[in-house]
Design an enzyme around this catalytic site. Structure first.
Site, PDB file in Angstrom:
ATOM      1  N   HIS A  13      -9.898   5.665   0.746  1.00 27.95           N
ATOM      2  CA  HIS A  13      -8.832   5.759   1.740  1.00 27.95           C
ATOM      3  C   HIS A  13      -9.318   6.624   2.901  1.00 27.95           C
ATOM      4  O   HIS A  13     -10.275   7.371   2.779  1.00 27.95           O
ATOM      5  CB  HIS A  13      -7.585   6.391   1.126  1.00 27.95           C
ATOM      6  CG  HIS A  13      -6.838   5.494   0.190  1.00 27.95           C
ATOM      7  ND1 HIS A  13      -5.465   5.438   0.145  1.00 27.95           N
ATOM      8  CD2 HIS A  13      -7.260   4.596  -0.728  1.00 27.95           C
ATOM      9  CE1 HIS A  13      -5.086   4.562  -0.766  1.00 27.95           C
ATOM     10  NE2 HIS A  13      -6.152   4.048  -1.310  1.00 27.95           N
ATOM     11  N   THR A  53      -6.242   3.128  10.950  1.00 26.90           N
ATOM     12  CA  THR A  53      -6.133   3.811  12.244  1.00 26.90           C
ATOM     13  C   THR A  53      -7.169   3.310  13.247  1.00 26.90           C
ATOM     14  O   THR A  53      -6.866   3.113  14.432  1.00 26.90           O
ATOM     15  CB  THR A  53      -6.280   5.330  12.051  1.00 26.90           C
ATOM     16  OG1 THR A  53      -5.253   5.787  11.154  1.00 26.90           O
ATOM     17  CG2 THR A  53      -6.149   6.073  13.370  1.00 26.90           C
ATOM     18  N   ASP A  79       0.823  -1.214   0.000  1.00 22.30           N
ATOM     19  CA  ASP A  79       0.000   0.000   0.000  1.00 22.30           C
ATOM     20  C   ASP A  79       0.855   1.262   0.000  1.00 22.30           C
ATOM     21  O   ASP A  79       1.906   1.322   0.645  1.00 22.30           O
ATOM     22  CB  ASP A  79      -0.907  -0.006   1.241  1.00 22.30           C
ATOM     23  CG  ASP A  79      -2.040   0.993   1.128  1.00 22.30           C
ATOM     24  OD1 ASP A  79      -2.598   1.146   0.025  1.00 22.30           O
ATOM     25  OD2 ASP A  79      -2.373   1.623   2.147  1.00 22.30           O
TER      26      ASP A  79
END
Length: 277
Positions: free
Chosen positions: A205, A230, A83
Site C-alpha cells: 500500500h 494518489t 478496498d
C-alpha cells in the site's frame, strides 16, 4: 478473459515473480482507463473502489456496477475489489453485487479483535468465492498514525495469516498512504523475509510514494500486488487542468477525456514496470 477473483491472478503473478497493478476507481473514467491499459499491455489489472470513495458517491452500487460492466467487457482479466473496508455490512453488499475481492481493514481494532473479525470476513467471502486481503497493523500515513520506522514483523505476519486464512496480506515496509512525492524508501530485505515467512502474496500500500526503481525492486524482493492511487490522481488532475488551460470549454467530455487518456498511458507504463518487462 473477463472478471476474475484476486486469488487467481495473484497466484499467477506470484509464480511468475511479477507485480500485479491495483489502481483506484473514483470516476467512471478511471475504470475505463484501467481496462484500456489492460488490453494494451495484455496484463491483468485490479480496479479498486475504496470505502472512502463509496462515502464520496453516497453508495457503492452505481460505481461498482459500472466497474463490473467494464470488467466483463475487457479482453484481459480484471478484478473489481473493495478496498480498505472497515464496515462488514459494506463487504456483504460488495459480495452481493458481484465484486470478486475485498480488503477488510481491521487494523484500527485491538489485535485480537482484528484477527477475529478478519477470520469472520474470510468465512463469509470464501463461501461466495470472493478473495480477501487484510492488513496487519496499520500502513503509514492514515490519520497521522504509524510512527516512522515501524515495520511488520515476519513472524507476526505468518501467524496472522495462519489464524485468519486471508488470501493476501498488506504489510508495512516503509511506504505511506497519500504521498504526493515519490520519496519513500522501502526495506527490501524485510520484504524478502516476510515473503519467505508468509504463504500468501504480499501487498504494497502507499505505492504512490515509491519511485520506479523502488517499485521494481520491491517486486523482485517479493511484493506481488501493488496499490497505486494518489500518483494517478495527480496524473488525472494535471491532464485535466492542462486541457482546460489550452482550450477552455464547458464540454466535460473534452477535459475528462484528456484526463482519462493520460491515466491510461500512465497505467500502461506502470503495469509494464511492475511486470518487470
Amino acid at each position: 478473459m473477463t472478471l476474475v477473483n484476486l486469488s487467481t491472478v495473484l497466484a499467477e503473478a506470484r509464480h511468475a515473480r511479477r507485480g500485479l497493478a491495483a489502481f483506484n476507481v473514483i470516476q467512471l473514467e478511471h475504470a475505463e482507463a484501467y481496462a484500456a491499459a489492460a488490453e494494451r499491455t495484455n496484463l491483468p489489472v485490479v480496479m479498486q473502489i475504496s470505502q472512502n470513495c463509496v462515502r464520496y458517491h453516497g453508495a457503492l452500487r452505481p460505481l461498482a456496477q459500472a466497474s463490473l460492466a467494464i470488467a466483463e467487457s475487457c479482453a484481459q482479466p480484471v478484478v473489481v475489489h473493495l478496498d480498505h473496508a472497515e464496515d462488514v455490512d459494506l463487504i456483504e453488499e460488495a459480495v452481493r453485487l458481484g465484486l470478486t475481492s475485498v480488503m477488510y481493514d481491521g487494523s484500527k481494532l485491538p489485535d485480537d479483535a482484528n484477527r477475529a473479525e478478519t477470520n469472520r470476513v474470510v468465512q463469509l467471502c470464501r463461501a461466495a468465492g470472493v478473495s480477501v486481503e487484510a492488513e496487519l497493523g496499520e500502513v503509514g500515513g492514515k490519520d497521522g498514525v504509524h510512527a516512522p520506522g515501524v515495520r511488520t514483523d515476519p513472524g507476526d505476519a505468518a501467524q496472522f495469516v495462519a489464524e485468519t486464512g486471508v488470501d493476501a496480506l498488506a504489510v508495512a515496509v516503509g511506504s505511506s498512504h497519500a504521498m504526493v512525492e515519490r520519496t519513500a524508501r522501502l526495506d527490501t530485505d524485510l520484504i524478502g523475509q516476510i515473503r519467505d515467512a508468509v504463504p500468501v502474496p504480499l501487498v504494497l500500500h502507499g505505492s504512490s510514494g515509491v519511485d520506479d526503481a523502488g517499485l521494481a525492486e520491491a517486486v523482485r524482493a517479493g511484493m506481488t500486488k501493488v496499490n497505486i492511487a494518489t500518483h494517478l490522481n495527480n496524473v488525472f488532475t494535471q491532464a485535466l487542468v492542462a486541457r482546460l488551460e489550452q482550450a477552455p470549454t464547458v464540454d466535460t467530455r473534452r477535459y475528462l477525456g484528456a484526463a482519462r487518456s493520460a491515466v491510461t498511458d500512465e497505467a500502461v507504463r506502470l503495469m509494464e514496470l511492475l511486470a518487470l518487462r
